[in-house]
Structures are given as C-alpha cells and as structure tokens.
Scaffold this motif. Structure first.
Motif, PDB file in Angstrom:
ATOM      1  N   TYR A 277       0.939  -1.260   0.037  1.00 14.96           N
ATOM      2  CA  TYR A 277       0.106   0.132   0.222  1.00 14.96           C
ATOM      3  C   TYR A 277       1.015   1.164   0.051  1.00 14.96           C
ATOM      4  O   TYR A 277       1.618   1.526   0.758  1.00 14.96           O
ATOM      5  CB  TYR A 277      -0.988   0.027   1.373  1.00 14.96           C
ATOM      6  CG  TYR A 277      -2.009  -0.797   1.029  1.00 14.96           C
ATOM      7  CD1 TYR A 277      -3.330  -0.696   0.730  1.00 14.96           C
ATOM      8  CD2 TYR A 277      -1.873  -2.294   1.790  1.00 14.96           C
ATOM      9  CE1 TYR A 277      -4.377  -1.409   0.656  1.00 14.96           C
ATOM     10  CE2 TYR A 277      -3.109  -3.207   1.573  1.00 14.96           C
ATOM     11  CZ  TYR A 277      -4.269  -2.793   1.235  1.00 14.96           C
ATOM     12  OH  TYR A 277      -5.254  -3.308   0.979  1.00 14.96           O
ATOM     13  N   TYR A 307      -3.556   4.392  -1.572  1.00 15.68           N
ATOM     14  CA  TYR A 307      -4.543   4.614  -0.624  1.00 15.68           C
ATOM     15  C   TYR A 307      -4.662   6.440  -0.256  1.00 15.68           C
ATOM     16  O   TYR A 307      -3.407   6.934  -0.482  1.00 15.68           O
ATOM     17  CB  TYR A 307      -4.467   3.997   0.794  1.00 15.68           C
ATOM     18  CG  TYR A 307      -3.247   4.375   1.606  1.00 15.68           C
ATOM     19  CD1 TYR A 307      -3.169   5.618   2.363  1.00 15.68           C
ATOM     20  CD2 TYR A 307      -2.193   3.668   1.346  1.00 15.68           C
ATOM     21  CE1 TYR A 307      -2.115   5.895   3.119  1.00 15.68           C
ATOM     22  CE2 TYR A 307      -0.934   4.177   2.206  1.00 15.68           C
ATOM     23  CZ  TYR A 307      -0.782   5.182   2.853  1.00 15.68           C
ATOM     24  OH  TYR A 307       0.410   5.604   3.509  1.00 15.68           O
ATOM     25  N   VAL A 312      -9.054   2.928  -0.386  1.00 15.57           N
ATOM     26  CA  VAL A 312      -8.234   1.997  -0.698  1.00 15.57           C
ATOM     27  C   VAL A 312      -8.710   1.654  -2.208  1.00 15.57           C
ATOM     28  O   VAL A 312      -9.649   1.137  -2.669  1.00 15.57           O
ATOM     29  CB  VAL A 312      -8.304   0.650   0.073  1.00 15.57           C
ATOM     30  CG1 VAL A 312      -7.366  -0.176  -0.566  1.00 15.57           C
ATOM     31  CG2 VAL A 312      -7.831   1.010   1.291  1.00 15.57           C
TER      32      VAL A 312
END
Length: 375
Positions: A277, A307, A312
């Motif tokens: 991420y 994100y 997300v």
C-alpha cells in the motif's frame, strides 16, 4: 455402517484451479499446492495416518473447472494418496448452484470411481470412528436446512457425537479477525455434538461453547491476501480426539506491507506474494524507491495498491483474485448494491453512470479485500 480406526488427517478447503489473472502467479500457486500434498505423504505414514477426510470445496469455481485441474485432482486422490482411505464431503463450491440445487450437479461425482475414495455428496452419513459417532454432513442448501435441523434434533448422545461438515456459522472468525455475520447459530450444532470440524472458512479457529468445541480447519495453504501472514496447514486427529497441526512451510505465502512500515525489519520476502500500500500523496520518485526496496527482498510477485485517507483503490489488473471478485455475473448487481450501501449509511441510492459494467467492476475491485460475501 462404515467403521474406521486409527489416526485421521483432516484437510480443509483445497480450492484447486483458483481463478488468477496472471499466468505466473497461477502456476506458482498450483505448484505450491501440489508440492505441499506430496510432502505430506511420508509425514502421514510416519504418524500412522490411514485415513484422510476432506471438508469439500475441492475446486474453486462452481460453473467451470479446467481440464488440467481435474486431472491433477484425480492424480492426487488415486496416485499421491493411493495408500490412504479418503472421504470427501460436498462443499458449496462443489455445487453448480449452492442455494437452490438439491445436489443434482456436484463436481465431486467425477471422482466416484476411484477405489480409495468415498464421496458424501448429499444427505447425512453416520460412521463409527474410533468409537465415536461421526456424522458426515455436506453443504446445507436452503431447501435441505429444515430436514437437517430435524435430523440432528434427534441426536442425544452428545459426548460421543462428532459433526464433520461444511458449515456456515455466525460469530466465527472466518480469517484474519473477520467475523461471520451470516449463517446458522453455532448452538444449533453444539447442543448435539461434543466435537464439530468444519471447512468453509479459510482461517483456522477454535471456538468453545459449554462442553463443545468448534474447529474450523482452515485452508491447507493461503488463498488470498485476506490470509496475509497467517498460519495454514493440515491436522492429524489422534484416536483420543487430540490433534496435531502440520504447518505448511512449502506453499507460497501472502503478505501485506504499508509504506509506513519499517522495511529494514523484513529479512526476506522469499516465497511470498507481496501486496504493498502506497499513499497517493507520495511523489513518483518516492514510490519508485519504495517499490525497489521491496524488490530487493525478492518477493514472488508485487501487487501495488494506493490509498488516500480511508479510501483504498486497487489497480484494475489485480493478480490474485479475492472472494468478492469471484462472484458470478448473476451475483454482481447484488454485490454492487451491498458495497454502495456500506458507504451511504445502508440506504440504497441509484446512481446514473455512463458505463454501468465498468462502474460495477471498479467498485468490486476497490472493496475486494474488505468484502466477505462468500467463503
């Protein structure tokens, strides 16, 4: 009545032929599955195992199974595990229609002629195993539920009763702390059986209610990023109902890494699929450096997600498909509405969009790792 004595290996949902977009990832998952089962043969024999129980969901997709997967499954049952008596119950993924079909089309029928394999396709089968009354219970369809409840209500020898099935129970940890909000009340089972073993949920868990135990076996290997950094394997059940867990250290693992993690604490990502991420606010140079740090740890594959605050967003080319993405086209509208409802205080809203199909798929991908519509 079938009678069995000795140690038994308990294997959770195998989900062969899992649908994956990238050929490399698909082949690595498949190889990890087959290699792990090959490694179990000497371990089973050394431990004195003579019988293997599978919880169902042998294959992943309900509507189609590729030829290679069918052949590999047949070879596993009749060749790799040829020295063991095998019992398999029907899981919901083994059925063409898990809700309305009364077990008319179960893919497990294709393995009915293998000598060492006993299939429990429909109905409840009572067996005697090491002195206990075992009830082999396939996936319970909506049509079968009333008859199932009536059947088990007549079982009175609680301390000597074992249920082995593919159950969907509420308030059970499905995987990674994700609690089930659908299904039957666990007390429906614990009222009548001291031991309950089940597939369906892919994380292993133990729930004790009064004097009964509910053992979700978990899948023998990780299946998606929902299984990130979790332990998987198979179980050996001893004659006295104690068990030993054989950890799977062969199949590829899944791990999740955030750009806020201290990468220096990670020694290696060998034999792991890495989901990373990264904040949208990072510069392209910062993202590039972070990705290179991950690559130096030698993961099998990198899946990049971005994100922004609580949002997300995934790339549309997701390589390892999660449960939410594996719905059939008939289920997509319902899934879309459910995902939208989660964001608008549970009140449905109609949205006008130029490309409905694209909007649906974008929403599914965005929430793929958060939804647990089906296990």
């Amino acid at each position: 009545m079938i009678e069995i004595t000795g140690k038994i290996a308990l294997i959770g949902d195998t989900h062969f032929a899992r649908r994956v977009d990238t050929k490399l990832v698909r082949e690595l998952i498949e190889k990890g599955q087959l290699d792990y089962f090959e490694s179990l043969v000497p371990k089973f024999k050394e431990s004195g195992v003579t019988t293997i129980f599978f919880t169902g969901d042998v294959h992943d997709t309900k509507n189609s199974i590729n030829v290679k997967a069918l052949i590999n499954t047949k070879r596993l049952l009749q060749d790799t595990f040829k020295d063991f008596d095998i019992h398999i119950i029907t899981g919901n993924h083994d059925m063409y229609d898990e809700n309305t079909c009364d077990y008319d089309y179960v893919s497990l029928e294709l393995f009915d002629n293998i000598p060492n394999v006993t299939l429990h396709l429909k109905g409840i089968t009572k067996m005697k195993v090491n002195g206990y009354d075992w009830y082999m219970m396939p996936w319970i369809t909506n049509n079968a539920l009333p008859g199932f409840i009536d059947y088990i209500s007549k079982i009175t020898d609680h301390k000597n009763t074992v249920f082995f099935g593919h159950f969907e129970m509420m308030n059970i940890d499905m995987e990674g702390g994700n609690m089930a909000i659908h299904g039957t009340d666990p007390s429906l089972y614990t009222k009548h059986a001291k031991y309950i073993f089940s597939g369906h949920y892919h994380g292993k868990s133990l729930t004790e209610i009064d004097s009964s135990s509910i053992n979700y076996l978990g899948s023998p290997y990780p299946l998606t990023y929902a299984n990130s950094d979790q332990e998987h394997g198979v179980w050996i059940l001893n004659e006295d109902m104690t068990n030993d867990f054989l950890v799977n250290d062969i199949s590829p693992q899944f791990t999740t890494i955030w750009d806020t993690n201290d990468i220096t604490k990670i020694e290696t990502l060998n034999n792991k699929f890495a989901r990373i991420y990264m904040s949208k606010s990072k510069t392209e140079e910062e993202k590039f450096k972070f990705i290179n740090l991950i690559k130096e740890l030698q993961p099998l594959h990198i899946n990049k997600l971005y994100y922004e605050e609580d949002e997300v967003v995934t790339e549309l080319s997701i390589d390892v498909v999660s449960e939410a993405q594996r719905k059939t086209s008939l289920s997509l509208p319902k899934l879309f509405l459910e995902s939208v409802n989660k964001r608008i205080n549970n009140y449905p809203t109609l949205e006008t969009v130029d490309n409905v199909g694209e909007q649906i798929m974008t929403t599914i991908y965005s929430y793929a790792d958060e939804l647990s519509i089906e296990q």
